[in-house]
Design a protein around this motif. Structure first.
Motif, mmCIF file in Angstrom:
data_model
loop_
_atom_site.group_PDB
_atom_site.id
_atom_site.type_symbol
_atom_site.label_atom_id
_atom_site.label_comp_id
_atom_site.label_asym_id
_atom_site.label_seq_id
_atom_site.Cartn_x
_atom_site.Cartn_y
_atom_site.Cartn_z
ATOM 1 N N ARG A 64 0.846 -1.211 0.000
ATOM 2 C CA ARG A 64 0.000 0.000 0.000
ATOM 3 C C ARG A 64 0.873 1.250 0.000
ATOM 4 N NH1 ARG A 64 0.195 3.541 2.864
ATOM 5 N NH2 ARG A 64 0.552 2.404 4.795
ATOM 6 N N SER A 65 1.933 1.225 0.815
ATOM 7 C CA SER A 65 2.831 2.378 0.909
ATOM 8 C C SER A 65 3.574 2.609 -0.421
ATOM 9 C CB SER A 65 3.819 2.138 2.042
ATOM 10 O OG SER A 65 4.820 3.092 2.045
ATOM 11 N N PHE A 66 3.984 1.514 -1.056
ATOM 12 C CA PHE A 66 4.691 1.567 -2.346
ATOM 13 C C PHE A 66 3.820 2.284 -3.387
ATOM 14 C CE2 PHE A 66 5.369 -0.589 -6.487
ATOM 15 C CZ PHE A 66 6.727 -0.390 -6.678
ATOM 16 N N ILE A 67 2.509 1.946 -3.367
ATOM 17 C CA ILE A 67 1.601 2.550 -4.357
ATOM 18 C C ILE A 67 1.292 3.997 -3.965
ATOM 19 C CG2 ILE A 67 -0.700 2.398 -5.406
ATOM 20 C CD1 ILE A 67 -0.558 -0.683 -4.760
ATOM 21 N N GLU A 68 0.917 4.189 -2.695
ATOM 22 C CA GLU A 68 0.483 5.524 -2.250
ATOM 23 C C GLU A 68 1.600 6.561 -2.390
ATOM 24 O OE1 GLU A 68 -1.612 5.301 1.448
ATOM 25 O OE2 GLU A 68 -1.713 7.488 1.641
ATOM 26 N N ASN A 69 2.837 6.132 -2.135
ATOM 27 C CA ASN A 69 3.960 7.075 -2.217
ATOM 28 C C ASN A 69 4.651 7.052 -3.576
ATOM 29 O OD1 ASN A 69 3.947 8.110 0.586
ATOM 30 N ND2 ASN A 69 4.233 5.942 1.049
ATOM 31 N N LYS A 70 3.997 6.389 -4.541
ATOM 32 C CA LYS A 70 4.487 6.322 -5.932
ATOM 33 C C LYS A 70 5.950 5.888 -6.015
ATOM 34 C CE LYS A 70 1.276 9.711 -7.899
ATOM 35 N NZ LYS A 70 0.462 9.967 -6.711
ATOM 36 N N MET A 71 6.303 4.923 -5.167
ATOM 37 C CA MET A 71 7.694 4.443 -5.183
ATOM 38 C C MET A 71 7.996 3.737 -6.496
ATOM 39 S SD MET A 71 8.376 2.884 -1.423
ATOM 40 C CE MET A 71 7.340 3.353 -0.091
ATOM 41 N N TYR A 72 6.928 3.325 -7.213
ATOM 42 C CA TYR A 72 7.134 2.631 -8.495
ATOM 43 C C TYR A 72 7.784 3.556 -9.519
ATOM 44 C CZ TYR A 72 2.543 4.846 -8.876
ATOM 45 O OH TYR A 72 1.521 5.750 -8.804
ATOM 46 N N GLY A 73 7.732 4.884 -9.235
ATOM 47 C CA GLY A 73 8.347 5.845 -10.153
ATOM 48 C C GLY A 73 9.837 5.993 -9.883
ATOM 49 N N GLU A 74 10.320 5.364 -8.811
ATOM 50 C CA GLU A 74 11.745 5.485 -8.473
ATOM 51 C C GLU A 74 12.546 4.401 -9.165
ATOM 52 O OE1 GLU A 74 12.067 5.505 -4.196
ATOM 53 O OE2 GLU A 74 10.374 6.890 -4.040
ATOM 54 N N ASN A 75 13.814 4.392 -8.867
ATOM 55 C CA ASN A 75 14.715 3.410 -9.447
ATOM 56 C C ASN A 75 14.386 2.009 -8.897
ATOM 57 O OD1 ASN A 75 16.923 2.631 -10.886
ATOM 58 N ND2 ASN A 75 18.371 3.078 -9.234
ATOM 59 N N LEU A 76 13.857 1.143 -9.719
ATOM 60 C CA LEU A 76 13.456 -0.188 -9.240
ATOM 61 C C LEU A 76 14.604 -1.176 -9.359
ATOM 62 C CD1 LEU A 76 9.841 -0.459 -10.718
ATOM 63 C CD2 LEU A 76 10.517 0.178 -8.401
ATOM 64 N N PRO A 77 14.691 -2.215 -8.585
ATOM 65 C CA PRO A 77 13.723 -2.570 -7.548
ATOM 66 C C PRO A 77 13.931 -1.775 -6.266
ATOM 67 C CG PRO A 77 15.497 -4.173 -7.548
ATOM 68 C CD PRO A 77 15.788 -3.225 -8.675
ATOM 69 N N ILE A 78 12.837 -1.712 -5.486
ATOM 70 C CA ILE A 78 12.901 -1.129 -4.149
ATOM 71 C C ILE A 78 13.118 -2.306 -3.190
ATOM 72 C CG2 ILE A 78 11.522 0.040 -2.373
ATOM 73 C CD1 ILE A 78 11.836 2.006 -4.534
#
Ligand code: HAM
Length: 463
Positions: A87-101
């Protein structure tokens, strides 16, 4: 007396140091594997777990602590950490960062289970997740990191069991095979499994009630229903595990209790001589969960370990863990003038980076020496008014018993030179009694401390 809720525990004293030690080991391993620490809320909207973990799982159906907040919103105390991280990954748009997290966490989780040794209602997990990689290397590396953590903590006799649940196509054909297998014997199954057969037949394999029945033992094996891609992927994971020299066993019965898994699933067990093996941790790949929770397609893998079970195993196996000697100096004084100086000096010493304690209960000087011993203080700083006026203190090495009078302005340099950082003491875990105050035994055997509130159980009446 108000007592703690069933299935919870207080962690204090020596045992709390063991918990800290475990977390320190995990922190250092996580740093080596380049994971970042994450904290998410202890309660989340109930919907997160219904959608994330799945309505047909036992955890969501029977074990969650649900409540309505004062705004009439449905909330749930988290039963596990993965859904919150996603949920945090989606809500904080971490998917837009350098993957993988790569993230890891510790936290209390809440499951309304029947409490027994190693099964709590408030349990603490360490978990790690890699979000944004579908590479089989991520699967193998995660299993390797988990194994290394247990080994670094000092656990022996651990066993890695792996399985593959394949992709959606493989699971669909396996589900069909399971329905065909179980349908003719539906009357033999427990009430829950009768429902599971239509909703989620894989869950039947996880059933604790039906586990010993013949019909379970003859159930088709997931491995036989993996399609070509899923099979190849599983082979790749095994190849990387071999490269990492991680021993494992393929166990086709592992389906895991949460609905979000696909492909690799794994469990790490403690093999015990007397009792059944204990699940120390488990995890797997969850390539669809981010999408289910309305994020972009993101393949992920994760793992969680039960810290309560690690501590229990250390006790059972009588494994010694190194615990850092905490106190570096203790300041002793007699009169009010010296006490005032102790107040000032203790602050100076602490701010210079040394641990320091002093007297707060009006003990005599003799009793202060005893207190310093109990606290295992490495150095004693003895104050007296005359010395203070001359700008001096006496410092005593509590191990060698050597003492010398030094200039106060030189004290911090002295500590710098003499206090060594890495001073560990070996600590053998005491076995606690988990009788919750109702046991009839006397626990006077060596190394066994009854912590219950009944004096006679603790053997104190006989002393
Ligand atoms: P899990 O298998 O439900 O997985 O829990 C992981 C570990 O938590 C178990 O192997 C066990 O050591 C500990 N545990 C579970 N329930 C209890 C309990 N009632 N009392 C004490 N310890 C317990 C998960 O929670 C997944 N979130 C793992 C994961 C992370 N999968 C992907 N990412």
């Amino acid at each position: 007396m108000i007592t703690k809720p069933k299935g919870t525990k207080d962690i204090y004293g020596k045992k709390a140091k063991v918990w800290k030690y475990i977390e320190e080991v995990i922190d250092s391993v996580m740093e080596k594997y380049n994971y970042n620490y994450i904290r998410t809320p202890i309660f989340e909207s109930s919907e997160l777990f219904h959608r994330g973990i799945g309505d047909s799982s036992d955890i969501v159906k029977k074990e969650t602590y649900d409540f309505k907040d004062r705004g009439e919103r449905n909330m749930t105390l988290r039963p596990e950490g993965t859904a919150g991280v996603v949920r945090s990954f989606i809500e904080n748009k971490m998917y837009g960062e350098n993957l993988p997290i790569k993230v890891y966490y510790y936290g209390t989780m809440y499951r309304y289970e029947r409490p027994q040794a190693g099964r709590e209602r408030e349990l603490t997990q360490f978990g790690m997740e890699i979000l944004g990689s579908d590479d089989a290397l991520a699967d193998a590396e995660m299993i390797g990191a988990a194994v290394n953590i247990y080994k670094m903590i000092g656990l022996k006799n651990i066993k890695v069991m792996i399985n593959s649940l394949g992709d959606k196509e493989s699971r669909d054909s396996y589900r069909k095979a399971l329905v065909e297998h179980f349908k003719p014997h539906i009357t033999d199954l427990c009430e829950d499994c009768k429902e599971r057969i239509n909703k989620n037949p894989l869950r039947i394999l996880d059933c604790k009630v039906d586990s010993d029945k013949e019909i379970m033992k003859n159930a088709p094996s997931m491995i036989d229903y993996l399609n070509k891609e899923s099979k190849e992927r599983f082979e790749k994971v095994k190849e990387y595990l071999d490269l990492l020299e991680i021993e494992y066993e393929v166990d086709p019965t592992i389906v895991r209790g949460l609905d979000y898994y696909s492909h690799t699933v794994f469990e790490i067990k403690m093999v015990r001589e007397k009792d059944a093996s204990l699940a120390l941790g488990g995890g797997g790949r969850y390539n669809d969960l981010v999408e289910i929770l309305e994020g972009p397609t993101t393949p992920c893998i994760g793992f969680a370990a039960g810290l309560d079970r690690i501590v229990m195993t250390l006790e059972e196996e009588e494994i010694k863990v190194p615990i850092k000697e905490e106190l570096e100096c203790f300041i002793l004084y007699v009169n009010e003038e010296e006490k005032k100086y102790a107040t000032y000096l203790s602050q100076e010493i602490r701010m210079a980076g040394f641990s320091c304690d002093t007297e707060y209960t009006g003990r005599s000087l003799k009793a202060q020496f005893k207190q310093a011993d109990r606290l295992k203080s490495k150095f004693l700083i003895l104050l007296n008014s005359e010395d203070i006026n001359n700008g001096q203190v006496t410092i005593k090495n509590n191990k060698t018993k050597e003492e010398e009078k030094i200039e106060i302005e030189y004290l911090l340099y002295y500590l710098d030179e003499h206090v060594q950082d890495e001073d560990y003491l070996e600590y053998n875990m005491d076995k606690d009694c988990d009788c919750d105050g109702n046991c009839k035994h006397s626990h006077k055997e060596e190394g066994h401390t009854c912590t219950c509130h009944k004096k006679e159980n603790r053997g104190e009446d006989n002393e």
